[in-house]
Design an enzyme around this catalytic site. Structure first.
Site, PDB file in Angstrom:
ATOM      1  N   ASP A  61     -65.046   0.848 -12.038  1.00 41.08           N
ATOM      2  CA  ASP A  61     -66.449   0.717 -12.453  1.00 41.08           C
ATOM      3  C   ASP A  61     -66.466   0.340 -13.938  1.00 41.08           C
ATOM      4  O   ASP A  61     -66.851   1.138 -14.792  1.00 41.08           O
ATOM      5  CB  ASP A  61     -67.187   2.039 -12.221  1.00 41.08           C
ATOM      6  CG  ASP A  61     -67.246   2.375 -10.745  1.00 41.08           C
ATOM      7  OD1 ASP A  61     -67.833   1.611  -9.982  1.00 41.08           O
ATOM      8  OD2 ASP A  61     -66.657   3.402 -10.348  1.00 41.08           O
ATOM      9  N   HIS A 102     -59.847   9.016  -7.348  1.00 45.20           N
ATOM     10  CA  HIS A 102     -60.406  10.218  -7.980  1.00 45.20           C
ATOM     11  C   HIS A 102     -59.273  11.203  -8.320  1.00 45.20           C
ATOM     12  O   HIS A 102     -59.267  11.814  -9.385  1.00 45.20           O
ATOM     13  CB  HIS A 102     -61.352  10.948  -7.021  1.00 45.20           C
ATOM     14  CG  HIS A 102     -62.567  10.172  -6.637  1.00 45.20           C
ATOM     15  ND1 HIS A 102     -62.812   9.754  -5.347  1.00 45.20           N
ATOM     16  CD2 HIS A 102     -63.631   9.759  -7.369  1.00 45.20           C
ATOM     17  CE1 HIS A 102     -63.964   9.118  -5.303  1.00 45.20           C
ATOM     18  NE2 HIS A 102     -64.481   9.098  -6.502  1.00 45.20           N
ATOM     19  N   GLY A 157     -62.900   5.856 -13.827  1.00 43.23           N
ATOM     20  CA  GLY A 157     -62.012   4.835 -13.279  1.00 43.23           C
ATOM     21  C   GLY A 157     -62.398   3.448 -13.795  1.00 43.23           C
ATOM     22  O   GLY A 157     -63.576   3.144 -13.965  1.00 43.23           O
ATOM     23  N   SER A 170     -65.046   4.966  -2.043  1.00 44.72           N
ATOM     24  CA  SER A 170     -65.597   5.777  -0.949  1.00 44.72           C
ATOM     25  C   SER A 170     -66.320   4.869   0.038  1.00 44.72           C
ATOM     26  O   SER A 170     -66.397   5.165   1.229  1.00 44.72           O
ATOM     27  CB  SER A 170     -66.564   6.821  -1.503  1.00 44.72           C
ATOM     28  OG  SER A 170     -65.937   7.547  -2.526  1.00 44.72           O
TER      29      SER A 170
HETATM   30  O1  PAF Z   1     -68.726   6.722 -10.604  1.00 44.58           O
HETATM   31  C1  PAF Z   1     -69.383   7.566  -9.961  1.00 44.58           C
HETATM   32  O2  PAF Z   1     -68.935   8.129  -8.965  1.00 44.58           O
HETATM   33  C2  PAF Z   1     -70.789   7.925 -10.437  1.00 44.58           C
HETATM   34  O3  PAF Z   1     -71.450   6.816 -10.916  1.00 44.58           O
HETATM   35  C3  PAF Z   1     -70.817   9.069 -11.463  1.00 44.58           C
HETATM   36  C4  PAF Z   1     -70.111   8.697 -12.753  1.00 44.58           C
HETATM   37  C5  PAF Z   1     -70.165  10.311 -10.866  1.00 44.58           C
HETATM   38  C6  PAF Z   1     -72.268   9.419 -11.812  1.00 44.58           C
HETATM   39  O4  PAF Z   1     -72.991   9.820 -10.691  1.00 44.58           O
END
Ligand code: PAF
Length: 280
Positions: A150, A37, A147, A186
């Protein structure tokens, strides 16, 4: 750095920033931040005058049997991690603020979200793109950062931006890995020591696939068969899917003659993990 929980206040902050001609960079997160992040936040900081990070555990994207209740949350910890990065706002609304009892409109993608995680987690991407659409409407960012871990999520969000003519640029940044190359997540915090060690098998398998494909093995069935044999060497890992698809359309491929992405998902104990790798 201020924390805003109220949608109205968030919108008026953005309005003021816009009046001053500032550009807005946005990093949507569900909190419990890690270096992955923070790399998105640093990129946002470089590209934009004002940076907003949202921290919101979105109930819409969790299935009834998933980990919404136990999903790790620690706003104070997240604030400490963000403070040195010089961001402007943490937007951290409550679930009631985002989804009041009369909430009834959803966004849905009907093609890219059918396979991979979408198949295993029905409704997940509907929840993701609905909340991201709402966040984009509130924050009106010029650039939003996601990122590559995903991969399917960022593909669907890019498609949503295109199909709905949204004025936001999507920037996808590489997956950040731990020292042993396990993708940061996480959810890694759920793993015991033994499970954490076992989680290396995801990226090891993806690297094995990449090497085979880039060393001229074109037959994807053969590559996946060998990769699945390798996965069996880790008894703690329970495979959900392993696929090689077109990076943009996410269509499964038979031949490794074009750029591809290999994606893996599975469980270690009760923890669901995903990872992916780009090939050529
Ligand atoms: O990738 C994530 O953490 C979540 O899917 C997001 C994009 C914040 C949407 O809740």
């Amino acid at each position: 750095m201020q924390t805003i929980t109220d949608i109205k206040k968030m919108k008026s902050f953005i309005k003021e920033a816009r009046k001053k001609g500032k550009t807005i960079g946005f990093v949507p997160t569900m909190g419990y931040l890690h270096s992955g992040h923070l790399s998105l936040v640093s990129a946002a900081k470089k590209s934009s005058d004002v940076v907003v990070v949202s921290i919101f555990v979105n109930p819409l994207q969790f299935g009834p049997k998933e980990d919404l209740k136990k999903y790790p949350r620690d706003l104070e910890r997240d604030k400490k991690l963000l403070a040195p990065l010089g961001i402007d706002v943490i937007f951290s609304p409550t679930a009631e603020e985002m989804f009041p009892p009369d909430f009834s409109c959803y966004a849905e993608e009907t093609k890219l979200s059918k396979g991979l995680c979408g198949k295993k987690r029905p409704g997940h991407f509907k929840g993701v793109i609905t909340v991201v659409l709402k966040l984009f409407q509130i924050i009106k960012p010029d650039i939003a950062f996601f990122g590559a871990k995903d991969w399917q999520q960022q593909s669907i969000i890019r498609k949503k931006v295109k199909d709905f003519h949204l004025d936001v640029e999507i920037n996808t940044l590489p997956t950040v890995r731990e020292e042993d190359e396990v993708a940061m997540s996480s959810r890694n915090s759920y793993l015991s020591k033994k499970e954490r060690k076992a989680s290396r098998i995801l990226y090891q398998t993806l690297c094995f696939i990449k090497e085979m494909a880039e060393n001229d093995e074109k037959d994807i069935k053969k590559i996946l068969k060998n990769a699945k044999k390798l996965l069996k060497s880790e008894p703690l890992f329970k495979l959900e899917y392993l696929e090689m698809v077109d990076p943009e359309t996410l269509d499964p491929k038979d031949t490794a003659d074009k750029p591809l992405v290999a994606l893996i998902a599975g469980f270690i104990g009760k923890t669901r993990l995903i990872d992916n790798i780009l090939i050529r």
